[in-house]
Design a protein around this motif. Structure first.
Motif, PDB file in Angstrom:
ATOM      1  N   ALA A  21      -3.470 -46.449 -63.375  1.00  0.00           N
ATOM      2  CA  ALA A  21      -2.055 -46.588 -63.584  1.00  0.00           C
ATOM      3  C   ALA A  21      -1.092 -45.833 -64.060  1.00  0.00           C
ATOM      4  O   ALA A  21      -1.535 -44.873 -64.991  1.00  0.00           O
ATOM      5  CB  ALA A  21      -2.117 -47.960 -64.809  1.00  0.00           C
ATOM      6  N   ILE A  22       0.312 -45.799 -63.716  1.00  0.00           N
ATOM      7  CA  ILE A  22       1.256 -44.888 -64.121  1.00  0.00           C
ATOM      8  C   ILE A  22       2.274 -45.675 -64.634  1.00  0.00           C
ATOM      9  O   ILE A  22       2.937 -46.717 -64.160  1.00  0.00           O
ATOM     10  CB  ILE A  22       1.902 -44.248 -62.787  1.00  0.00           C
ATOM     11  N   GLY A  23       2.768 -45.309 -65.807  1.00  0.00           N
ATOM     12  CA  GLY A  23       3.726 -45.955 -66.484  1.00  0.00           C
ATOM     13  C   GLY A  23       4.966 -45.833 -65.982  1.00  0.00           C
ATOM     14  O   GLY A  23       5.233 -44.984 -65.186  1.00  0.00           O
ATOM     15  N   PRO A  24       5.994 -46.817 -66.311  1.00  0.00           N
ATOM     16  CA  PRO A  24       7.317 -46.910 -65.604  1.00  0.00           C
ATOM     17  C   PRO A  24       8.062 -45.256 -66.114  1.00  0.00           C
ATOM     18  O   PRO A  24       7.910 -45.151 -67.124  1.00  0.00           O
ATOM     19  CB  PRO A  24       8.310 -47.876 -66.474  1.00  0.00           C
ATOM     20  N   LYS A  25       8.634 -44.839 -65.079  1.00  0.00           N
ATOM     21  CA  LYS A  25       9.612 -43.732 -65.164  1.00  0.00           C
ATOM     22  C   LYS A  25       8.692 -42.375 -65.801  1.00  0.00           C
ATOM     23  O   LYS A  25       9.269 -41.495 -66.419  1.00  0.00           O
ATOM     24  CB  LYS A  25      10.757 -43.846 -65.864  1.00  0.00           C
ATOM     25  N   ALA A  26       7.384 -42.506 -65.099  1.00  0.00           N
ATOM     26  CA  ALA A  26       6.481 -41.471 -65.593  1.00  0.00           C
ATOM     27  C   ALA A  26       5.931 -40.878 -64.447  1.00  0.00           C
ATOM     28  O   ALA A  26       5.918 -41.425 -63.201  1.00  0.00           O
ATOM     29  CB  ALA A  26       5.446 -42.043 -66.529  1.00  0.00           C
ATOM     30  N   SER A  27       5.221 -39.566 -64.487  1.00  0.00           N
ATOM     31  CA  SER A  27       4.354 -39.093 -63.657  1.00  0.00           C
ATOM     32  C   SER A  27       3.226 -38.747 -64.232  1.00  0.00           C
ATOM     33  O   SER A  27       2.889 -38.345 -65.295  1.00  0.00           O
ATOM     34  CB  SER A  27       5.205 -38.139 -62.842  1.00  0.00           C
ATOM     35  N   ALA A  52      -0.843 -54.241 -54.583  1.00  0.00           N
ATOM     36  CA  ALA A  52       0.362 -54.534 -54.139  1.00  0.00           C
ATOM     37  C   ALA A  52       1.552 -54.016 -54.939  1.00  0.00           C
ATOM     38  O   ALA A  52       2.783 -53.977 -54.499  1.00  0.00           O
ATOM     39  CB  ALA A  52       0.675 -55.997 -53.923  1.00  0.00           C
ATOM     40  N   ASN A  53       1.282 -53.761 -56.314  1.00  0.00           N
ATOM     41  CA  ASN A  53       2.362 -53.183 -57.033  1.00  0.00           C
ATOM     42  C   ASN A  53       2.554 -51.607 -56.607  1.00  0.00           C
ATOM     43  O   ASN A  53       3.262 -50.972 -57.474  1.00  0.00           O
ATOM     44  CB  ASN A  53       2.004 -53.631 -58.285  1.00  0.00           C
ATOM     45  N   ALA A  54       2.094 -51.105 -55.659  1.00  0.00           N
ATOM     46  CA  ALA A  54       2.248 -49.573 -55.368  1.00  0.00           C
ATOM     47  C   ALA A  54       3.547 -49.215 -55.181  1.00  0.00           C
ATOM     48  O   ALA A  54       4.076 -48.120 -55.360  1.00  0.00           O
ATOM     49  CB  ALA A  54       1.157 -49.311 -54.227  1.00  0.00           C
ATOM     50  N   ALA A  78     -13.230 -27.792 -54.411  1.00  0.00           N
ATOM     51  CA  ALA A  78     -13.895 -29.295 -54.546  1.00  0.00           C
ATOM     52  C   ALA A  78     -12.716 -30.184 -54.620  1.00  0.00           C
ATOM     53  O   ALA A  78     -13.191 -31.575 -54.438  1.00  0.00           O
ATOM     54  CB  ALA A  78     -14.800 -29.185 -55.873  1.00  0.00           C
ATOM     55  N   SER A  79     -11.686 -30.027 -54.989  1.00  0.00           N
ATOM     56  CA  SER A  79     -10.513 -31.201 -55.115  1.00  0.00           C
ATOM     57  C   SER A  79      -9.188 -30.799 -54.607  1.00  0.00           C
ATOM     58  O   SER A  79      -8.918 -29.514 -54.805  1.00  0.00           O
ATOM     59  CB  SER A  79     -10.884 -31.675 -56.637  1.00  0.00           C
ATOM     60  N   VAL A  80      -8.265 -31.561 -55.069  1.00  0.00           N
ATOM     61  CA  VAL A  80      -6.789 -31.278 -55.055  1.00  0.00           C
ATOM     62  C   VAL A  80      -6.116 -31.993 -56.121  1.00  0.00           C
ATOM     63  O   VAL A  80      -6.510 -33.493 -56.396  1.00  0.00           O
ATOM     64  CB  VAL A  80      -6.112 -31.922 -53.653  1.00  0.00           C
ATOM     65  N   VAL A  81      -5.210 -31.543 -56.553  1.00  0.00           N
ATOM     66  CA  VAL A  81      -4.508 -32.084 -57.996  1.00  0.00           C
ATOM     67  C   VAL A  81      -3.205 -32.695 -57.318  1.00  0.00           C
ATOM     68  O   VAL A  81      -2.191 -31.708 -56.943  1.00  0.00           O
ATOM     69  CB  VAL A  81      -4.336 -31.312 -59.141  1.00  0.00           C
ATOM     70  N   VAL A  82      -2.491 -33.832 -57.315  1.00  0.00           N
ATOM     71  CA  VAL A  82      -1.304 -34.235 -56.671  1.00  0.00           C
ATOM     72  C   VAL A  82      -0.809 -35.034 -57.905  1.00  0.00           C
ATOM     73  O   VAL A  82      -1.069 -35.717 -58.660  1.00  0.00           O
ATOM     74  CB  VAL A  82      -1.827 -35.548 -55.762  1.00  0.00           C
ATOM     75  N   ARG A  83       0.607 -34.702 -58.004  1.00  0.00           N
ATOM     76  CA  ARG A  83       1.428 -35.452 -58.912  1.00  0.00           C
ATOM     77  C   ARG A  83       2.259 -36.458 -58.539  1.00  0.00           C
ATOM     78  O   ARG A  83       2.890 -36.147 -57.388  1.00  0.00           O
ATOM     79  CB  ARG A  83       2.507 -34.238 -59.551  1.00  0.00           C
ATOM     80  N   VAL A  84       1.962 -37.725 -58.974  1.00  0.00           N
ATOM     81  CA  VAL A  84       2.542 -39.189 -58.609  1.00  0.00           C
ATOM     82  C   VAL A  84       3.680 -39.496 -59.580  1.00  0.00           C
ATOM     83  O   VAL A  84       3.227 -39.327 -60.730  1.00  0.00           O
ATOM     84  CB  VAL A  84       1.120 -39.992 -58.105  1.00  0.00           C
ATOM     85  N   VAL A  85       4.601 -39.797 -59.042  1.00  0.00           N
ATOM     86  CA  VAL A  85       5.636 -40.484 -59.861  1.00  0.00           C
ATOM     87  C   VAL A  85       5.684 -41.907 -59.870  1.00  0.00           C
ATOM     88  O   VAL A  85       5.993 -42.490 -58.702  1.00  0.00           O
ATOM     89  CB  VAL A  85       6.959 -39.772 -59.832  1.00  0.00           C
ATOM     90  N   ASN A  86       5.912 -42.616 -60.831  1.00  0.00           N
ATOM     91  CA  ASN A  86       6.323 -44.071 -60.700  1.00  0.00           C
ATOM     92  C   ASN A  86       7.742 -44.079 -61.360  1.00  0.00           C
ATOM     93  O   ASN A  86       8.298 -43.851 -62.230  1.00  0.00           O
ATOM     94  CB  ASN A  86       5.587 -45.023 -61.628  1.00  0.00           C
ATOM     95  N   ASP A  87       8.579 -44.361 -60.175  1.00  0.00           N
ATOM     96  CA  ASP A  87      10.160 -44.557 -60.182  1.00  0.00           C
ATOM     97  C   ASP A  87      10.655 -45.791 -60.803  1.00  0.00           C
ATOM     98  O   ASP A  87      11.671 -46.353 -61.246  1.00  0.00           O
ATOM     99  CB  ASP A  87      10.807 -44.415 -59.016  1.00  0.00           C
ATOM    100  N   PRO A 105       4.373 -50.585 -64.877  1.00  0.00           N
ATOM    101  CA  PRO A 105       3.484 -49.643 -64.636  1.00  0.00           C
ATOM    102  C   PRO A 105       3.030 -49.984 -62.918  1.00  0.00           C
ATOM    103  O   PRO A 105       2.946 -51.073 -62.807  1.00  0.00           O
ATOM    104  CB  PRO A 105       2.163 -49.686 -65.445  1.00  0.00           C
ATOM    105  N   LYS A 106       2.783 -48.848 -62.525  1.00  0.00           N
ATOM    106  CA  LYS A 106       2.294 -49.381 -60.967  1.00  0.00           C
ATOM    107  C   LYS A 106       1.070 -48.785 -60.760  1.00  0.00           C
ATOM    108  O   LYS A 106       0.541 -47.656 -61.422  1.00  0.00           O
ATOM    109  CB  LYS A 106       3.276 -48.534 -59.904  1.00  0.00           C
ATOM    110  N   LEU A 107       0.294 -48.963 -59.515  1.00  0.00           N
ATOM    111  CA  LEU A 107      -1.146 -48.648 -59.228  1.00  0.00           C
ATOM    112  C   LEU A 107      -1.316 -48.391 -57.920  1.00  0.00           C
ATOM    113  O   LEU A 107      -0.863 -49.379 -57.164  1.00  0.00           O
ATOM    114  CB  LEU A 107      -2.245 -49.696 -59.753  1.00  0.00           C
ATOM    115  N   GLY A 108      -1.583 -47.413 -57.142  1.00  0.00           N
ATOM    116  CA  GLY A 108      -1.688 -47.165 -55.832  1.00  0.00           C
ATOM    117  C   GLY A 108      -2.949 -46.282 -55.486  1.00  0.00           C
ATOM    118  O   GLY A 108      -3.945 -45.930 -56.265  1.00  0.00           O
ATOM    119  N   SER A 109      -3.054 -46.137 -54.049  1.00  0.00           N
ATOM    120  CA  SER A 109      -4.189 -45.117 -53.694  1.00  0.00           C
ATOM    121  C   SER A 109      -3.301 -43.988 -53.107  1.00  0.00           C
ATOM    122  O   SER A 109      -2.513 -43.947 -52.288  1.00  0.00           O
ATOM    123  CB  SER A 109      -5.096 -45.954 -52.664  1.00  0.00           C
ATOM    124  N   LEU A 110      -4.299 -42.798 -53.169  1.00  0.00           N
ATOM    125  CA  LEU A 110      -3.822 -41.661 -52.385  1.00  0.00           C
ATOM    126  C   LEU A 110      -4.644 -41.627 -51.140  1.00  0.00           C
ATOM    127  O   LEU A 110      -5.825 -41.638 -51.315  1.00  0.00           O
ATOM    128  CB  LEU A 110      -3.903 -40.332 -53.489  1.00  0.00           C
TER     129      LEU A 110
END
Lengths: 287, 275
Positions: free
Chosen positions: A209-215, A244-246, A260-269, A274-279
């Motif tokens: 979950a990513i809060g509103p206007k947050a990354s 569905a709220n992505a 072993a991994s990659v770090v991706v910065r995701v923004v919720n506009d 708050p929004k939840l999605g899949s990378l």
């Protein structure tokens, strides 16, 4: 190693010893020798084909280190080789640094208690430009290509049965392996999925979950760790089942990569929720 | 005056045609029997043979046809002198020397120095006994053919020579069985010596076992290359031994050798002369 060619093969000689020769072709029968064929460093353009090797005490064929190349070992039958001592001698041995050879279409059999160590053993070293293909190991309990070489242009594929016998042991993995570059001139159709490997893999991971206007930085772990960080990665963000709220999520940038991994910065506009999605990420290694 | 028996006269008149036919049949049978003698008598060899119509195949009349000489023990003795004389009589042009069934002692070397000499036996019943310790045949010219015979090493002690020492090109050896003798060193079978010995074919050559050889085949050229040697259906017993290193030795300046359907032939390829 080897033996005395002047002796009868039945008393422990080497049947064919090629220290220096150019353009030599042999087809026939080699029985009851200590070593079948010994191909030296100054032998060029040698073909051993359509030959029956029977009851060879040690190796059936040795390709010596520094072999000049053009060695073809094709369509032979190897029966009861390496019988002098169990798990000690290889049916075909390519010494360290032997290059430019082809081993294909051969059949291996054994009914003795003393078995070979490997059916094909390519020793550790800078062996380049070889093909091991379409050999039949069906009469053995264990699959046995030992490919320890580290050179360029190495192709091992199409050997049967595969992959259940552990077709390749040692450095490479079971199955059909192209250890060098592969070109497809007429397109490729994949009729099954692409399993994760250290050259190419794909992965899906929740953003949380990513809060509103947050990354937030989202860490995506690869299914199999890459050998190092020299790979190209691309990701996208989407809503999946129950997500569905992505809508409103976007990728800002890739912050870092590790094996072993990659770090991706995701923004919720979204300004309120708050929004939840899949990378969805794909990584392709450089080599 | 004696009177003719009228009954006899009647008989003669009635049966004269049958009597004439009987005479003709008897004469024809005699002619056929004599003609059958003009054939090859394989059982004879050596000097004790009395000339018969079989000599016809030795005559210049036959030789004039097809340039063939027939070494059957009459004009040409069945030994090295006869074979060499027959080769000489080919006149330096391609021709065939036929060796019918028999035993041919080879006590001296035979030199083949003209183009296209074919030395042809009748199979196993034609046997060359190699008695000489030196080379049996020296082939200096092109397109020599040796075929269909048994060759037996019969020297009484160790020998060093070759059965064929070759410097000419494009020759053929086929359907030959070469047996070494037990208890001695049998020397060499085929020596291809130098860059002239190109393009030879050996097919269906059989070496039975239990013999000590220096080698069976040697290809060596210290100047230039010996190219394109083809061996097919070579059968070698693995109880033979080789003091030279192997049955087939490829040593220096050898380019392109094929060995197809080769059984028991050990091979050593090396560059001893650094060529």
């Amino acid at each position: 190693m080897g033996g005395d060619v002047s002796k009868p093969a039945s008393s422990g000689g080497t049947a064919i010893k090629l220290d220096a020769v150019r353009d030599f072709r042999f087809q026939g029968y080699i029985g009851s020798s200590l070593v079948g064929v010994d191909i030296g460093s100054n032998a060029k353009e040698v073909e051993i084909s359509n030959t029956e090797f029977v009851s060879t005490s040690k190796q059936a064929i040795i390709v010596r280190s520094g072999s000049k190349g053009g060695v073809n070992i094709s369509n032979n039958t190897f029966e009861d080789v390496g019988s002098l001592k169990n798990n000690t001698y290889d049916v075909i041995l390519a010494e360290a640094g032997a290059s430019n050879f082809r081993i294909d279409g051969n059949t291996f059999k054994s009914s003795l208690a003393n078995k070979p160590r490997y059916l094909i053993n390519i020793a550790s070293g800078a062996s380049n430009n070889y093909v091991v293909a379409f050999n039949n190991f069906a009469n053995y309990a264990a699959g046995d290509i030992q490919d320890s070489a580290g050179g360029a242009g190495r192709y091992i594929f199409g050997n049967v049965p595969t992959p259940s016998m552990g077709n390749i042991i040692g450095a490479a993995q079971p199955g059909t392996n192209f250890n060098g570059g592969v070109g497809f001139n007429n397109g490729v159709v994949f009729r099954s999925g692409i399993a994760a490997g250290t050259g190419l893999q794909h992965v899906r991971s929740s953003t949380g979950a990513i809060g509103p206007k947050a990354s937030v930085p989202v860490t995506v772990k690869w299914q199999v760790a890459f050998p190092d960080s020299s790979y190209t990665v691309t990701c996208s963000v989407a809503g999946g089942a129950g997500q569905a709220n992505a809508n409103g999520l976007r990728i800002h940038h890739i912050e870092s990569v590790s094996p072993a991994s990659v770090v991706v910065r995701v923004v919720n506009d979204h300004p309120e929720f708050p929004k939840l999605g899949s990378l969805y990420c794909i990584g392709i290694h450089d080599q | 005056m004696k009177q003719k028996d009228p009954e006899i006269g009647v008989f003669m008149r009635k049966n004269s045609i049958y009597l004439a036919l009987a005479v003709i049949i008897v004469l024809a049978a005699w002619w056929y029997t004599e003609q059958s003698k003009i054939d090859v008598d394989y059982s004879r060899s050596g000097a004790a043979i009395v000339p018969t119509p079989t000599n016809v195949l030795d005559t210049a009349f036959i030789g004039a046809f097809n340039n063939t000489r027939y070494v059957n023990g009459y004009k040409y003795p069945q030994d090295d002198s006869g074979i060499e004389a027959a080769i000489s009589d080919l006149g330096g042009v391609p021709g065939a020397v036929v060796l019918p069934c028999g035993v041919y002692d080879i006590k001296n070397e035979i030199v083949v120095n003209s183009l296209g000499v074919s030395l042809i036996g009748f199979g196993h019943c034609t046997r060359l006994n190699i008695v000489t310790a030196g080379d049996a045949f020296i082939v200096d010219d092109s397109r020599f053919l040796l075929s269909d015979m048994e060759i037996t090493i019969s020297a009484s002690s160790d020998r060093a020579g070759s059965v064929l020492k070759i410097s000419g090109d494009q020759g053929t050896v086929r359907n030959v069985r070469i047996a070494g003798r037990g208890g001695i060193k049998n020397g060499k079978a085929f020596t291809l010596d130098g860059p002239g010995a190109n393009n030879w074919t050996f097919s269906d050559v059989n070496f039975p076992g239990g013999a000590k050889w220096q080698y069976l085949f040697l290809l060596k050229s210290t100047s230039g290359t010996i190219a394109s040697t083809h061996l097919t259906d070579i059968r070698v017993s693995n109880t033979n031994t080789y003091s030279g290193g192997a049955g087939l030795i490829l040593d220096t300046g050898v380019d392109t050798v094929t060995c197809v359907s080769c059984e028991g032939l050990t091979v050593l390829a090396q560059n001893s002369a650094g060529g």
